[in-house]
Scaffold this active site. Structure first.
Site, PDB file in Angstrom:
ATOM      1  N   CYS A   1     -26.348 -10.263 -46.973  1.00 64.04           N
ATOM      2  CA  CYS A   1     -26.074 -10.697 -48.338  1.00 64.04           C
ATOM      3  C   CYS A   1     -25.773 -12.192 -48.370  1.00 64.04           C
ATOM      4  O   CYS A   1     -25.061 -12.703 -47.510  1.00 64.04           O
ATOM      5  CB  CYS A   1     -24.913  -9.908 -48.930  1.00 64.04           C
ATOM      6  SG  CYS A   1     -25.264  -8.147 -49.091  1.00 64.04           S
TER       7      CYS A   1
ATOM      8  N   HIS B   1     -20.886  -1.508 -50.379  1.00 65.28           N
ATOM      9  CA  HIS B   1     -19.796  -2.391 -49.970  1.00 65.28           C
ATOM     10  C   HIS B   1     -19.363  -2.045 -48.548  1.00 65.28           C
ATOM     11  O   HIS B   1     -19.592  -0.930 -48.064  1.00 65.28           O
ATOM     12  CB  HIS B   1     -18.627  -2.266 -50.938  1.00 65.28           C
ATOM     13  CG  HIS B   1     -18.921  -2.855 -52.280  1.00 65.28           C
ATOM     14  ND1 HIS B   1     -17.976  -2.954 -53.270  1.00 65.28           N
ATOM     15  CD2 HIS B   1     -20.057  -3.382 -52.804  1.00 65.28           C
ATOM     16  CE1 HIS B   1     -18.502  -3.524 -54.336  1.00 65.28           C
ATOM     17  NE2 HIS B   1     -19.774  -3.782 -54.079  1.00 65.28           N
TER      18      HIS B   1
ATOM     19  N   GLU C   1     -16.473  -1.466 -47.089  1.00 65.15           N
ATOM     20  CA  GLU C   1     -15.547  -0.352 -46.886  1.00 65.15           C
ATOM     21  C   GLU C   1     -16.231   0.991 -47.131  1.00 65.15           C
ATOM     22  O   GLU C   1     -15.950   1.978 -46.440  1.00 65.15           O
ATOM     23  CB  GLU C   1     -14.285  -0.504 -47.742  1.00 65.15           C
ATOM     24  CG  GLU C   1     -14.523  -0.647 -49.221  1.00 65.15           C
ATOM     25  CD  GLU C   1     -14.737  -2.075 -49.709  1.00 65.15           C
ATOM     26  OE1 GLU C   1     -14.149  -2.431 -50.744  1.00 65.15           O
ATOM     27  OE2 GLU C   1     -15.490  -2.831 -49.075  1.00 65.15           O
TER      28      GLU C   1
ATOM     29  N   CYS D   1     -12.994  -3.321 -54.632  1.00 65.06           N
ATOM     30  CA  CYS D   1     -13.251  -3.126 -56.058  1.00 65.06           C
ATOM     31  C   CYS D   1     -12.680  -1.766 -56.463  1.00 65.06           C
ATOM     32  O   CYS D   1     -12.271  -0.972 -55.610  1.00 65.06           O
ATOM     33  CB  CYS D   1     -14.751  -3.189 -56.337  1.00 65.06           C
ATOM     34  SG  CYS D   1     -15.691  -1.773 -55.709  1.00 65.06           S
TER      35      CYS D   1
ATOM     36  N   TYR E   1     -10.305 -10.024 -54.319  1.00 67.30           N
ATOM     37  CA  TYR E   1     -11.493  -9.871 -55.155  1.00 67.30           C
ATOM     38  C   TYR E   1     -11.144 -10.305 -56.577  1.00 67.30           C
ATOM     39  O   TYR E   1      -9.988 -10.233 -56.984  1.00 67.30           O
ATOM     40  CB  TYR E   1     -11.917  -8.388 -55.101  1.00 67.30           C
ATOM     41  CG  TYR E   1     -13.160  -8.025 -55.858  1.00 67.30           C
ATOM     42  CD1 TYR E   1     -14.396  -8.556 -55.501  1.00 67.30           C
ATOM     43  CD2 TYR E   1     -13.116  -7.120 -56.907  1.00 67.30           C
ATOM     44  CE1 TYR E   1     -15.543  -8.201 -56.187  1.00 67.30           C
ATOM     45  CE2 TYR E   1     -14.256  -6.753 -57.596  1.00 67.30           C
ATOM     46  CZ  TYR E   1     -15.468  -7.303 -57.235  1.00 67.30           C
ATOM     47  OH  TYR E   1     -16.601  -6.943 -57.913  1.00 67.30           O
TER      48      TYR E   1
END
Length: 141
Positions: free
Chosen positions: A24, A68, A70, A96, A117
């Protein structure tokens, strides 16, 4: 610095290294799950198995199906003989709200992260769920 803090810093440094494996471009995130002083899983943000590695579309926006860090780490545990129950999750970024639900439901009891975040609703949810949360300043690592 006590023994737990030394371990926390070491695992966070590992999460930072793991984040570098992400393809990413917008944000690279790493995760390490530790239980009984043993790493039981790791993860970084990226596309699902079998998909191209590119995380962003032609407009530079993250593709909706990118997982993500996690979530990847928790899913790895789900396909193993281990359990996240009572484990600690080390993250380069706070979770998130969607990942916070996975963290709680997986049985993780402690979260240690570096960078917050943009939306803190995940942290607020985990706090309400009784997860022990600690933020570590990146300069301490």
């Amino acid at each position: 610095m006590n023994k737990q803090q030394r371990y926390d810093h070491a695992y966070l440094r590992m999460a930072l290294e793991w984040a570098k494996l992400s393809h990413c471009k917008r944000k690279q995130v790493g995760a390490i799950i530790v239980k009984d002083r043993m790493i039981i899983s790791d993860g970084y943000n990226g596309t699902p198995t079998g998909f191209e590695n590119k995380c962003e579309d032609e407009d530079g926006l993250t593709k909706w199906y990118v997982l993500h860090a996690e979530a990847n780490a928790i899913l790895k545990v789900a396909s193993s003989t281990h359990s996240c129950s009572g484990a600690t999750l080390y993250l380069t970024h706070s979770p998130c709200k969607d990942c916070a639900k996975l963290i709680h439901q997986s049985g993780i009891k402690r979260l240690v992260y570096i960078q917050q975040y943009k939306d803190n609703s995940g942290l607020l949810f985990l706090e309400k769920a009784g997860v022990d949360i600690a933020q570590v300043n990146s300069e301490e690592l």
